[in-house]
Design an enzyme around this catalytic site. Sequence first.
Site, PDB file in Angstrom:
ATOM      1  N   ASP A   6       2.790  72.947 -35.557  1.00 27.67           N
ATOM      2  CA  ASP A   6       3.091  73.524 -36.065  1.00 27.67           C
ATOM      3  C   ASP A   6       4.987  73.248 -35.215  1.00 27.67           C
ATOM      4  O   ASP A   6       5.572  73.250 -34.396  1.00 27.67           O
ATOM      5  CB  ASP A   6       3.509  74.917 -36.008  1.00 27.67           C
ATOM      6  N   ILE A   7       6.010  73.947 -36.105  1.00 28.65           N
ATOM      7  CA  ILE A   7       7.381  73.567 -35.659  1.00 28.65           C
ATOM      8  C   ILE A   7       8.053  74.776 -34.923  1.00 28.65           C
ATOM      9  O   ILE A   7       8.482  74.202 -33.807  1.00 28.65           O
ATOM     10  CB  ILE A   7       8.351  73.507 -36.557  1.00 28.65           C
ATOM     11  N   ASP A   8       8.066  75.566 -35.610  1.00 27.57           N
ATOM     12  CA  ASP A   8       8.723  76.802 -34.584  1.00 27.57           C
ATOM     13  C   ASP A   8       8.321  77.898 -33.859  1.00 27.57           C
ATOM     14  O   ASP A   8       6.715  77.856 -34.095  1.00 27.57           O
ATOM     15  CB  ASP A   8       9.116  78.239 -35.896  1.00 27.57           C
ATOM     16  N   GLY A  41       5.515  75.724 -42.430  1.00 22.70           N
ATOM     17  CA  GLY A  41       5.534  76.929 -43.016  1.00 22.70           C
ATOM     18  C   GLY A  41       7.308  75.790 -43.815  1.00 22.70           C
ATOM     19  O   GLY A  41       7.318  76.577 -44.854  1.00 22.70           O
ATOM     20  N   LYS A  62      -1.922  76.169 -43.968  1.00 23.12           N
ATOM     21  CA  LYS A  62      -2.069  74.744 -43.856  1.00 23.12           C
ATOM     22  C   LYS A  62      -3.061  74.313 -43.777  1.00 23.12           C
ATOM     23  O   LYS A  62      -3.131  72.577 -43.859  1.00 23.12           O
ATOM     24  CB  LYS A  62      -1.351  75.076 -42.694  1.00 23.12           C
TER      25      LYS A  62
END
Length: 258
Positions: A9-11, A44, A184
């Site tokens: 994931d990123i954030d 997302g 995802k």
Amino acid sequence: MGYKIVFFDIDGTLLDEDKKIPEDTRLAVAQLKANGIEPVIATGRAPYFFEPLARELGIDSYVSLNGGYVVYRGKELYHRHIPVPVLERLVGLAHQSGHPLVYQGKSSYHTNSVEHAAVLAAIDSLKVFYPGGQSEFWRDESIYQVFLHCRHGEEQPYLAELPELRFIRWHEDAMDVLPLTGSKAEGIQVMLDTLGIPREESIAFGDGLNDKEMLELVGLGIAMGNSHQELLPYADYVTARADEGGIAAGLRYAGCLA
């Protein structure tokens, strides 16, 4: 277990609360690649939001838009968009309710209310550029995901009238809207199948409500120390916060780093 691929994931995972990559995360991803294990972004976000991050980390594979658009080493693997008749009903209900929408295509995104305070607040929290103002963008382009800008509790009419859609809150003023089966995990499974990698040989890191399905799917689901409390039951392991070495610690736990 010999893991072959790791989904990030990123954030709150690759990025800390200031939307920066911690140096130990940068080094951990580089070492992961040196060890022959594939790093993949699973987010997302749309590709135009994370291209600089991907270049900085040397990652060219991703599951984006909550599983709706999947690319492996520059090759498109999968598309999943929201049907226009469903979007039409969403747009009509949002108009009646006075809630602005942001429409996300794979190459750009637009809103029907460029100056709305809720739109600006949510987009500001992502630290990305503002959407364009083509209010009919959803009619002309494939839309993979929508931001519905409403407060807690105001989404109830949408849940009742649009059972074909999922609504996942990520901000006090915003929710992701995607097809009911979208997640995802959907995009990750496509990539695993394409590469011939059993899910038992995959790892995923996440921290938010939209990470539940992917942590359940993979062989080792790792939640960050800064994770939403509702995510923790879906994790096999909880590592440290993003800004406290959580990525490196999780990869060491998995045996991917020395």
